[in-house]
Each structure stands twice: as C-alpha cells, then as structure tokens.
Enzyme design. Structure first.
Site, PDB file in Angstrom:
ATOM      1  N   ARG A  39       0.842  -1.208   0.000  1.00 34.95           N
ATOM      2  CA  ARG A  39       0.000   0.000   0.000  1.00 34.95           C
ATOM      3  C   ARG A  39       0.877   1.257   0.000  1.00 34.95           C
ATOM      4  NH1 ARG A  39      -1.657   2.571   4.367  1.00 34.95           N
ATOM      5  NH2 ARG A  39      -1.844   0.714   5.656  1.00 34.95           N
ATOM      6  N   TYR A  92     -16.746  15.259 -16.071  1.00 35.72           N
ATOM      7  CA  TYR A  92     -17.143  13.859 -15.888  1.00 35.72           C
ATOM      8  C   TYR A  92     -18.195  13.768 -14.767  1.00 35.72           C
ATOM      9  CZ  TYR A  92     -16.614   8.906 -14.785  1.00 35.72           C
ATOM     10  OH  TYR A  92     -16.839   7.580 -14.555  1.00 35.72           O
ATOM     11  N   ASP A 164      -8.012  17.222 -15.589  1.00 39.46           N
ATOM     12  CA  ASP A 164      -8.299  15.824 -15.926  1.00 39.46           C
ATOM     13  C   ASP A 164      -7.987  15.677 -17.413  1.00 39.46           C
ATOM     14  OD1 ASP A 164      -9.490  13.424 -16.727  1.00 39.46           O
ATOM     15  OD2 ASP A 164     -11.143  13.612 -15.296  1.00 39.46           O
ATOM     16  N   LYS A 189      -8.767   4.260 -19.070  1.00 45.29           N
ATOM     17  CA  LYS A 189      -9.085   4.651 -20.445  1.00 45.29           C
ATOM     18  C   LYS A 189      -7.839   4.520 -21.324  1.00 45.29           C
ATOM     19  CE  LYS A 189     -12.884   5.502 -18.269  1.00 45.29           C
ATOM     20  NZ  LYS A 189     -13.223   6.819 -17.764  1.00 45.29           N
TER      21      LYS A 189
HETATM   22  C1  LIG Z   1     -13.730   7.405 -16.571  1.00 46.99           C
HETATM   23  C2  LIG Z   1     -13.346   8.796 -16.216  1.00 46.99           C
HETATM   24  C3  LIG Z   1     -13.046   9.143 -14.900  1.00 46.99           C
HETATM   25  C4  LIG Z   1     -13.164   8.159 -13.770  1.00 46.99           C
HETATM   26  O1  LIG Z   1     -12.226   7.134 -13.876  1.00 46.99           O
HETATM   27  P1  LIG Z   1     -12.440   5.663 -13.251  1.00 46.99           P
HETATM   28  O2  LIG Z   1     -11.194   4.970 -13.652  1.00 46.99           O
HETATM   29  O3  LIG Z   1     -13.686   5.106 -13.842  1.00 46.99           O
HETATM   30  O4  LIG Z   1     -12.583   5.840 -11.782  1.00 46.99           O
HETATM   31  C5  LIG Z   1     -12.648  10.436 -14.650  1.00 46.99           C
HETATM   32  N1  LIG Z   1     -12.565  11.361 -15.629  1.00 46.99           N
HETATM   33  C6  LIG Z   1     -12.859  11.061 -16.901  1.00 46.99           C
HETATM   34  C7  LIG Z   1     -12.757  12.126 -17.933  1.00 46.99           C
HETATM   35  C8  LIG Z   1     -13.265   9.775 -17.239  1.00 46.99           C
HETATM   36  O5  LIG Z   1     -13.570   9.498 -18.508  1.00 46.99           O
END
Ligand SMILES: *Cc1c(COP(=O)(O)O)cnc(C)c1O
Length: 373
Positions: A39, A92, A164, A189
C-alpha cells in the site's frame, strides 16, 4: 543464479521481508532504497507512476485504484474543510457527484463554471477558493479548454489548476507544461487502453504537492495493486501508437458521419466547424483523439435502432479501448444531473458518444453506414 527479466515482473506481494533491524532502518533512512508494504509502494505501481510522470513532465506521481481515486487525491491535496473549489460545468459525471455528494459532507463547497465563463473567474472566486478542476477535452461534447489561458486566469487569483487529461492523453496535451499544477488520468481509459484495468494516476508539478499526493494515497488507501499496475504499464507501452490510430480513425469517422442526413451534429475537435478547432489543433499537436459525440434524432427508438444495428460499436459505458464502443450520456455518465443541467450541457435524447477504436477504419465506416440506414 541471476535472473535478468527484460520487463518488470509482477511483484504480487503485499509485504516485503527484512533480514534484520539494519535493513528496517535502511528503509526509513534512505527513501526509495527498499520496499516495506505494497500500500505504501510497490515496484509495479511505482513503475506506472514514474512512466506517466515522465510523459506529463511532473515532479512526482501516484498510481491510484481508479480515476475517481486520482480526482479525490488531487482535491484533498489542495483542500480542507471550509474550502471552496471551482469546477468546469462540463465535467465527468463522477467528478461532480463526488463534489456534490461526498466532499460537501467534508465541508468542501463547489461552484460550477459554465464553459463561456472559464476565463473570467473573478465573480466566482471566494476568499476560500483553492482550485479550478477542468478537463482538457470535455465529456461528452468535446469542448476544448485553453489550458494556457486557464492557468493564467487561475494564477491571478492564487488558484491551483487541476486538469483531468483522460480524453486528451499526454500524447496530445501536457497540461503541466501549459501551467497546470496537477494533472490526472483515469488510467482505465487510454493509458491502459485495453478495457481490462481500472486504475488512475495523479501527477504534480511541484515536489511539495507530489509528497502530499503520496501521503493521501497511502493514508486513505487509494494506491493501486501490483497486477493492475503491471497491466497498465503494459498498455502504456503502445500509447503513442494507439492514440495516433484512434485519432486517424476518429477523424475519418467524424468526417463520414457529418455527411449523413440522419446525423444532426457531430462533436469532434478535428472537424473545422468545431468551435475550438484551431485551439485543439494547436494544443493537441495536430491529433484530436478518439472520442466524439453524435446527435441523432431526439427519439429513443432511433437511438435504440442504431445501437441494435451496429456490430462494431457495442454499448459499453466506458471508453478508449482498442475496440470501438459507444455510450449514452443521458442514461449513464450524466444520469444524475438535473434536467436543466443536462439541457445546459447539450445532453439530450439523441446524443450518443462514440469511442473510436483502432480497427481497420473501412470496417468501422461500413458498420456505421448500415447502422444509420
Ligand atoms: C472514466 C473517467 C473518470 C473516472 O475514472 P475511473 O477509472 O472510472 O474511476 C474520470 N474522468 C474522466 C474524464 C473519465 O472518462
């Protein structure tokens, strides 16, 4: 026997052994010299964090159990009870739910900033405002934020800029170079890229923030497992190739869809009629990524027909895998917004989001053609 693996093996262990107290002292005395407990740090999660840190040009990064954990860590690194944050309205759905439903309970308040107002924050800044959270390319309408301008605007009010960068990836845009303080990804992603990992990463421009992120990761238990880290590192090795293909395919798909009579609008930054096309071109180095949204007739049956007919774009409410997919913002990512918020963001019954994969593009065009008939 010496074993020299070419790639890092999976250190599938929760803890590490010590010979004696001297080694224990070494761990605490010489940071980075050994591992203690997964961790707190593991060779696989460190490899992922270091690789993304290098791509984004940061001072340090933490790999997290999800993109949401990365967002949470970034917000906590800058805020405490009594603080206020600004958040782009085009965000998001999970980010706004986290702010509205959870961080509000910790005494952190939020104001959402409409896209048009992102570069004039004066009216919205309070004495307790700490940061602005925004996406390089927004979900689902692919609005592109001018990060250099945003950073200048934030600096004027002493706000941190948290970006992000999930949709753009560091292949298109490196927010830290444009003035952002923290950049984060849903590694789920494009970074991992194969729809088989849930993970996140958060990168700081400064060392102090990087240390805060590390502590938050460890103490809130947000850090990533060895196996997931290893898979993400494996995916990351082809990020450059994938993003190029995603972008080429998506541009061809967007151009094709914009000629189809049953398509009312195509939201893709690579199309010349996209409102931020020139900015996207400059900020993305000539690539526009693999994400787009299309507006069909505002009729659920039309959307259902399209979904049922398409073979190459299965409904799967995620994105950025090597295989194409589609999602439906109204029923998934933006389900819990009010009807007014949905309308303001242009999320209506006919809006379908496409994640264009790296398949042979003719096959994708063929499939879309028959699905739209
Ligand atoms: C999917 C997504 C998230 C969240 O990510 P997870 O891996 O599902 O927790 C945050 N920001 C964007 C732009 C996303 O597409």
């Amino acid at each position: 026997m010496h074993i020299h693996p070419k790639i890092t093996p999976i250190y599938q262990t929760s803890v590490f052994k010590f010979e004696d107290l001297n080694e224990v002292e070494q761990y605490f005395g010489e940071p980075g010299s050994r591992y203690l407990y997964s961790r707190n740090g593991n060779p696989n999660s460190d490899e992922l964090a270091a690789a993304v840190n290098r791509l984004e040009g940061g001072a340090g990064a933490v790999a997290t159990g999800s993109g949401m954990a990365a967002i949470f860590a970034a917000l906590l690194a800058c805020c405490q009870a009594g603080d206020h944050v600004l958040c782009a309205a085009d965000i998001y759905g999970g980010s706004s739910s986290l702010l509205d439903q959870e961080l509000s309970r910790l005494g952190i308040t939020v104001t959402y900033v409409p896209f048009e107002q992102l570069y004039s924050l004066g009216q919205l800044v309070q004495p307790t405002t700490r940061l602005l959270l925004a996406e390089t390319m927004s979900n689902p309408l692919l609005r592109v934020a001018d990060l250099r301008r945003l950073a200048t605007e934030c600096r004027q009010y002493g706000l941190k800029l948290v970006v992000d960068n999930t949709f753009a990836t560091p292949l298109l845009t490196r927010p830290l170079e444009l003035g952002a303080d923290i950049v984060l990804h849903s590694v789920t992603k494009y970074i991992a890229g194969h729809s088989d990992v849930t993970a996140g990463v958060v990168v700081a421009k400064g060392e102090e923030t990087a240390a805060r992120l590390k502590q938050i990761g460890v103490l809130y238990g947000l850090t990533l497992s060895p196996m997931e880290s290893w898979l993400a590192v494996r995916g990351l090795k082809t990020l450059r190739l994938r993003v190029r293909e995603h972008s080429h395919n998506a541009l061809a798909v967007a151009q094709f869809l914009s000629t189809q009579p049953s398509v009312r609008a195509v939201y893709y930054p690579g199309l010349p009629d996209h409102p931020q096309h020139m900015l996207a071109r400059e900020q993305g180095g000539g690539l526009f990524g693999g994400m787009m949204s299309v507006l069909l007739a505002d009729d659920e049956e039309v959307v259902n027909q399209f979904m049922r007919r398409s073979q190459r774009f299965p409904f799967a409410p995620s994105l950025a895998g090597v295989d194409s997919s589609l999602s439906y913002p109204l029923a998934t990512s933006h389900r819990y917004l009010t009807v007014e918020q949905q309308a303001e963001l242009g999320i209506s019954t006919g809006l379908v989001r496409l994640s264009v994969g790296i398949e042979p593009v003719e096959e994708l065009l063929q499939d879309l053609k028959q699905a739209l008939k």
